[in-house]
Design an enzyme around this catalytic site. Structure first.
Site, PDB file in Angstrom:
ATOM      1  N   ASP A 139      -1.210 -14.994  46.370  1.00 25.90           N
ATOM      2  CA  ASP A 139      -2.056 -14.650  47.503  1.00 25.90           C
ATOM      3  C   ASP A 139      -3.443 -14.261  47.003  1.00 25.90           C
ATOM      4  OD1 ASP A 139      -3.313 -13.498  49.718  1.00 25.90           O
ATOM      5  OD2 ASP A 139      -1.495 -12.521  50.425  1.00 25.90           O
ATOM      6  N   CYS A 140      -4.477 -14.881  47.540  1.00 29.39           N
ATOM      7  CA  CYS A 140      -5.831 -14.642  47.029  1.00 29.39           C
ATOM      8  C   CYS A 140      -6.417 -13.305  47.463  1.00 29.39           C
ATOM      9  CB  CYS A 140      -6.758 -15.777  47.438  1.00 29.39           C
ATOM     10  SG  CYS A 140      -7.186 -15.803  49.189  1.00 29.39           S
ATOM     11  N   GLU A 188     -12.371 -38.866  59.906  1.00 27.90           N
ATOM     12  CA  GLU A 188     -13.407 -38.099  60.582  1.00 27.90           C
ATOM     13  C   GLU A 188     -14.523 -37.774  59.595  1.00 27.90           C
ATOM     14  OE1 GLU A 188     -10.912 -35.357  63.731  1.00 27.90           O
ATOM     15  OE2 GLU A 188     -11.242 -34.549  61.739  1.00 27.90           O
ATOM     16  N   ASP A 215     -10.361 -23.365  49.337  1.00 26.82           N
ATOM     17  CA  ASP A 215      -9.603 -24.459  49.938  1.00 26.82           C
ATOM     18  C   ASP A 215      -8.517 -23.889  50.848  1.00 26.82           C
ATOM     19  OD1 ASP A 215      -9.056 -27.179  50.342  1.00 26.82           O
ATOM     20  OD2 ASP A 215      -7.398 -27.107  48.923  1.00 26.82           O
ATOM     21  N   TYR A 273      -8.510 -38.032  57.200  1.00 26.61           N
ATOM     22  CA  TYR A 273      -8.646 -37.498  58.559  1.00 26.61           C
ATOM     23  C   TYR A 273      -9.249 -38.532  59.505  1.00 26.61           C
ATOM     24  CZ  TYR A 273      -8.164 -32.752  56.569  1.00 26.61           C
ATOM     25  OH  TYR A 273      -7.742 -31.617  55.930  1.00 26.61           O
TER      26      TYR A 273
END
Length: 135
Positions: free
Chosen positions: A23-24, A121, A44, A119
């Site tokens: 966990d960051c 997009e 990210d 994506y």
């Protein structure tokens, strides 16, 4: 059989890098408390939320927490890289840029719109850095 990226990711720790799989938030908090800083921070984890509500919104609060902690561990001449969202999400991207103005330190940024083929997009990616202050 040789992997496409060679052996670069075979080890999580090397002479000049360490890959943390955890966990960051606790890590960023610990590093900020210790005064550790980095040349680059790559986010990210979070994209810009699609919600543009200015009401209390946990997704924006989470994004702001990650952004503020990341700035605290970023060297004064370092760069922070993150994904924005789809280029069509103009209101959400504007809200993100407003959030950049609310950090504990002044920042500057550039943004680049690129095609993300998976994506299908156009997405906006940001580079953020601490503004040089004349003290």
């Amino acid at each position: 059989m040789r992997k496409a990226c060679g052996d670069v990711l075979d080890n999580l720790k090397g002479d000049c890098y360490q890959v943390l799989v955890e966990d960051c938030i606790p890590v960023l908090k610990r590093y900020a408390k210790e005064g550790r800083t980095f040349d680059f921070v790559i986010n990210d984890l979070t994209a810009v939320p699609i919600s543009t509500s200015h009401e209390k919104d946990c997704t924006w609060e989470f994004l702001s927490l990650i952004l503020d902690l990341s700035m605290k561990v970023l060297k004064h001449d370092g760069k922070y890289f993150t994904q924005g969202n789809c280029a069509n999400m103009t209101e959400a991207l504007t809200r993100y840029e407003e959030e950049l103005g609310k950090l504990y330190c002044p920042v500057e940024f550039t943004k680049e719109t690129v095609c993300v083929p998976s994506y299908m997009e156009l997405w906006v990616f940001y580079t953020v850095w601490k503004k040089q202050c004349d003290f």
